[in-house]
Design a protein around this motif. Structure first.
Motif, short mmCIF file in Angstrom:
data_model
loop_
_atom_site.label_atom_id
_atom_site.label_comp_id
_atom_site.label_asym_id
_atom_site.label_seq_id
_atom_site.Cartn_x
_atom_site.Cartn_y
_atom_site.Cartn_z
N VAL A 81 55.42 57.55 36.93
CA VAL A 81 55.23 58.94 37.33
C VAL A 81 56.38 59.33 38.26
O VAL A 81 56.62 58.66 39.26
CB VAL A 81 53.87 59.13 38.05
N VAL A 82 57.09 60.39 37.87
CA VAL A 82 58.19 60.90 38.68
C VAL A 82 57.82 62.32 39.09
O VAL A 82 57.60 63.18 38.24
CB VAL A 82 59.52 60.90 37.88
N VAL A 83 57.74 62.53 40.40
CA VAL A 83 57.37 63.84 40.94
C VAL A 83 58.53 64.35 41.78
O VAL A 83 58.96 63.69 42.73
CB VAL A 83 56.09 63.75 41.80
N VAL A 84 59.05 65.51 41.37
CA VAL A 84 60.18 66.12 42.08
C VAL A 84 59.95 67.62 42.23
O VAL A 84 59.30 68.24 41.38
CB VAL A 84 61.52 65.86 41.35
N PHE A 133 58.80 58.19 42.87
CA PHE A 133 58.68 57.40 41.65
C PHE A 133 57.52 56.44 41.86
O PHE A 133 57.47 55.73 42.86
CB PHE A 133 59.97 56.59 41.43
N VAL A 134 56.57 56.42 40.91
CA VAL A 134 55.41 55.54 41.02
C VAL A 134 55.26 54.78 39.70
O VAL A 134 55.28 55.38 38.63
CB VAL A 134 54.11 56.33 41.31
N LEU A 135 55.09 53.46 39.80
CA LEU A 135 54.73 52.64 38.65
C LEU A 135 53.26 52.29 38.78
O LEU A 135 52.83 51.77 39.81
CB LEU A 135 55.56 51.36 38.60
N THR A 161 55.93 52.23 44.63
CA THR A 161 56.16 53.62 45.02
C THR A 161 57.51 53.65 45.70
O THR A 161 57.73 52.94 46.68
CB THR A 161 55.06 54.13 45.98
N LYS A 162 58.43 54.45 45.16
CA LYS A 162 59.80 54.53 45.68
C LYS A 162 60.24 55.97 45.73
O LYS A 162 59.63 56.85 45.12
CB LYS A 162 60.77 53.77 44.76
N GLY A 163 61.38 56.18 46.35
CA GLY A 163 62.02 57.48 46.38
C GLY A 163 63.18 57.50 45.40
O GLY A 163 63.19 56.78 44.39
#
Length: 149
Positions: A43-46, A114-116, A126-128
């Motif tokens: 999941v990519v949230v921007v 960014f979430v796997l 969970t990363k940026g």
């Protein structure tokens, strides 16, 4: 410490209006519930289409080797850009997008995230914007479900 799965997020009681547990309602609108035990959602949230994180992920997935590694690991891509959700470039409705964000406790306005999510529904990474897909693939390869795939 037991990890909370995306399906447990926010499920704290009974919804009297429909007589259903909150978890059942959340699962109904959370598109990740359909992925359980089948795929590994990314999941990519921007907040914006031109965000550096989204550009990096899109560019990486344009490379054949990266795209094949993604598919081989049974990963699917969810994006939320400026509040609009998609799964593998297919639009989600607003209810599904809200359910996705709620389940992961993310804000569509940022920060870029960014979430796997594992096949078991748990958040694994969970990363940026600094996420490295090579490291993500290595993490997936260490997962018990991957070793059995």
């Amino acid at each position: 410490m037991k990890r909370k799965t995306i399906l447990q997020a926010g499920a704290a009681g009974i919804c009297l209006s429909m007589g259903l547990p909150v978890a059942a309602q959340a699962m109904d609108r959370n598109p990740l519930s359909a992925e359980l035990w089948k795929t590994r959602p990314v999941v990519v949230v921007v907040p914006r289409q031109d965000d550096a994180l989204l550009r990096r992920i899109d560019a990486a997935l344009q490379q054949t080797a990266t795209r094949e590694a993604f598919v081989d690991r049974e990963m699917v891509l969810y994006t939320v850009v400026d509040g609009k959700g998609e799964r593998n470039r297919q639009p989600l409705d607003s209810r599904q997008t809200a359910g996705l964000l709620d389940a992961l406790q993310l804000d569509a306005a940022g920060p870029p995230t960014f979430v796997l999510v594992g096949k078991d529904g748990g958040t694994k990474i969970t990363k940026g914007a600094d996420v490295d897909l090579g490291e993500v693939f290595a993490e997936v390869d260490r997962m018990p479900m991957r070793r059995r795939d």
